[in-house]
Motif scaffolding. Structure first.
Motif, PDB file in Angstrom:
ATOM      1  N   ALA A  78       0.856  -1.184   0.000  1.00  0.00           N
ATOM      2  CA  ALA A  78       0.000   0.000   0.000  1.00  0.00           C
ATOM      3  C   ALA A  78       0.892   1.234   0.000  1.00  0.00           C
ATOM      4  O   ALA A  78       2.025   1.192   0.469  1.00  0.00           O
ATOM      5  N   CYS A  79       0.368   2.311  -0.537  1.00  0.00           N
ATOM      6  CA  CYS A  79       1.118   3.559  -0.577  1.00  0.00           C
ATOM      7  C   CYS A  79       0.142   4.722  -0.446  1.00  0.00           C
ATOM      8  O   CYS A  79      -0.934   4.701  -1.047  1.00  0.00           O
ATOM      9  N   LYS A  80       0.499   5.698   0.363  1.00  0.00           N
ATOM     10  CA  LYS A  80      -0.284   6.934   0.493  1.00  0.00           C
ATOM     11  C   LYS A  80       0.434   7.978  -0.356  1.00  0.00           C
ATOM     12  O   LYS A  80       1.363   8.631   0.082  1.00  0.00           O
ATOM     13  N   GLY A  81      -0.008   8.099  -1.583  1.00  0.00           N
ATOM     14  CA  GLY A  81       0.748   8.837  -2.590  1.00  0.00           C
ATOM     15  C   GLY A  81       1.629   7.828  -3.292  1.00  0.00           C
ATOM     16  O   GLY A  81       1.931   6.767  -2.751  1.00  0.00           O
ATOM     17  N   ASN A  82       2.010   8.098  -4.506  1.00  0.00           N
ATOM     18  CA  ASN A  82       2.826   7.138  -5.245  1.00  0.00           C
ATOM     19  C   ASN A  82       3.811   7.903  -6.125  1.00  0.00           C
ATOM     20  O   ASN A  82       3.470   8.225  -7.247  1.00  0.00           O
TER      21      ASN A  82
ATOM     22  N   ASN B  89       4.455  -0.347  -6.125  1.00  0.00           N
ATOM     23  CA  ASN B  89       5.073  -1.557  -6.678  1.00  0.00           C
ATOM     24  C   ASN B  89       6.212  -2.059  -5.804  1.00  0.00           C
ATOM     25  O   ASN B  89       6.377  -3.272  -5.620  1.00  0.00           O
ATOM     26  N   ARG B  90       7.006  -1.157  -5.241  1.00  0.00           N
ATOM     27  CA  ARG B  90       8.087  -1.576  -4.353  1.00  0.00           C
ATOM     28  C   ARG B  90       7.521  -2.259  -3.110  1.00  0.00           C
ATOM     29  O   ARG B  90       8.079  -3.236  -2.623  1.00  0.00           O
ATOM     30  N   MET B  91       6.399  -1.760  -2.604  1.00  0.00           N
ATOM     31  CA  MET B  91       5.798  -2.366  -1.416  1.00  0.00           C
ATOM     32  C   MET B  91       5.189  -3.732  -1.747  1.00  0.00           C
ATOM     33  O   MET B  91       5.269  -4.657  -0.939  1.00  0.00           O
ATOM     34  N   GLU B  92       4.602  -3.880  -2.922  1.00  0.00           N
ATOM     35  CA  GLU B  92       4.071  -5.189  -3.342  1.00  0.00           C
ATOM     36  C   GLU B  92       5.200  -6.214  -3.395  1.00  0.00           C
ATOM     37  O   GLU B  92       5.044  -7.342  -2.907  1.00  0.00           O
TER      38      GLU B  92
ATOM     39  N   THR C 126      -1.405 -12.760  -4.530  1.00  0.00           N
ATOM     40  CA  THR C 126      -1.138 -11.334  -4.620  1.00  0.00           C
ATOM     41  C   THR C 126      -2.220 -10.680  -5.464  1.00  0.00           C
ATOM     42  O   THR C 126      -2.732 -11.287  -6.405  1.00  0.00           O
ATOM     43  N   ASP C 127      -2.560  -9.445  -5.137  1.00  0.00           N
ATOM     44  CA  ASP C 127      -3.498  -8.699  -5.980  1.00  0.00           C
ATOM     45  C   ASP C 127      -2.743  -7.812  -6.967  1.00  0.00           C
ATOM     46  O   ASP C 127      -3.328  -6.960  -7.622  1.00  0.00           O
ATOM     47  N   SER C 128      -1.437  -8.045  -7.082  1.00  0.00           N
ATOM     48  CA  SER C 128      -0.589  -7.260  -7.978  1.00  0.00           C
ATOM     49  C   SER C 128      -0.241  -8.065  -9.225  1.00  0.00           C
ATOM     50  O   SER C 128       0.533  -9.021  -9.164  1.00  0.00           O
ATOM     51  N   LYS C 129      -0.804  -7.669 -10.358  1.00  0.00           N
ATOM     52  CA  LYS C 129      -0.416  -8.314 -11.627  1.00  0.00           C
ATOM     53  C   LYS C 129       1.062  -8.046 -11.907  1.00  0.00           C
ATOM     54  O   LYS C 129       1.737  -8.867 -12.522  1.00  0.00           O
ATOM     55  N   TYR C 130       1.556  -6.898 -11.456  1.00  0.00           N
ATOM     56  CA  TYR C 130       2.973  -6.549 -11.614  1.00  0.00           C
ATOM     57  C   TYR C 130       3.846  -7.643 -10.985  1.00  0.00           C
ATOM     58  O   TYR C 130       4.789  -8.124 -11.615  1.00  0.00           O
TER      59      TYR C 130
END
Length: 151
Positions: free
Chosen positions: A11-15, A44-47, A68-72
């Motif tokens: 998760a990120c608050k701002g990206n 992406n770094r946090m994922e 993971t919910d990240s396709k990346y």
């Protein structure tokens, strides 16, 4: 070899901005929660960090399903990484791979295990994905204010 389910999220608050990562590891009735945060990062770094920290927590080789919910993350580790390695960590367009430092860590860790990478749609009520998301947000919330932010 053990049978393990790993649920991860970032998760990120701002990206970029303050970010957090979370992981839930489950085998049978045993669970372990992991989380953390970074002051200045990207989603992406946090994922990627969530998966790396989960794999670092393992004490021996395992057979695991990583959700993971990240396709990346899912496509990166399952498909794209082979070309990046072949091309010296460059994309098909010859640009440097973003987050190559984390991809290289993940590649090394993943090679120690038998992993199945499963994509789940995020924020749709998947209980374990929601828990991983809550852990990632906890990682952000627990960041201590920097000296510049103190009154």
């Amino acid at each position: 070899m053990s049978d393990l389910d790993i649920y991860t999220d970032g998760a990120c608050k701002g990206n970029p901005g303050p970010g957090g990562w979370g992981a839930l590891l489950r085998t049978g009735t045993h669970e372990k929660e992991l989380w953390g945060g970074e002051r200045d990062t990207t989603n992406n770094r946090m994922e990627l960090t969530a998966v790396i920290r989960a794999l670092e927590a393992l004490k021996r080789p395992v057979s695991a399903r990583i959700y993971t919910d990240s396709k990346y993350v899912q496509q990166g580790i399952s498909e794209w990484i082979h070309g990046w390695k072949r091309n010296g960590w460059r994309t098909a367009s010859k640009a440097p791979v973003k987050n190559a430092d984390l991809w290289q860590q993940l590649d090394k860790l993943a090679g120690q295990h038998q992993l199945q990478w499963i994509w789940v749609r995020g924020h749709t009520g998947h209980p374990e994905n929601e828990r991983a998301d809550a852990l990632a947000n906890r990682g952000i919330e627990e960041l201590k204010p920097s000296k510049e932010q103190k009154p």
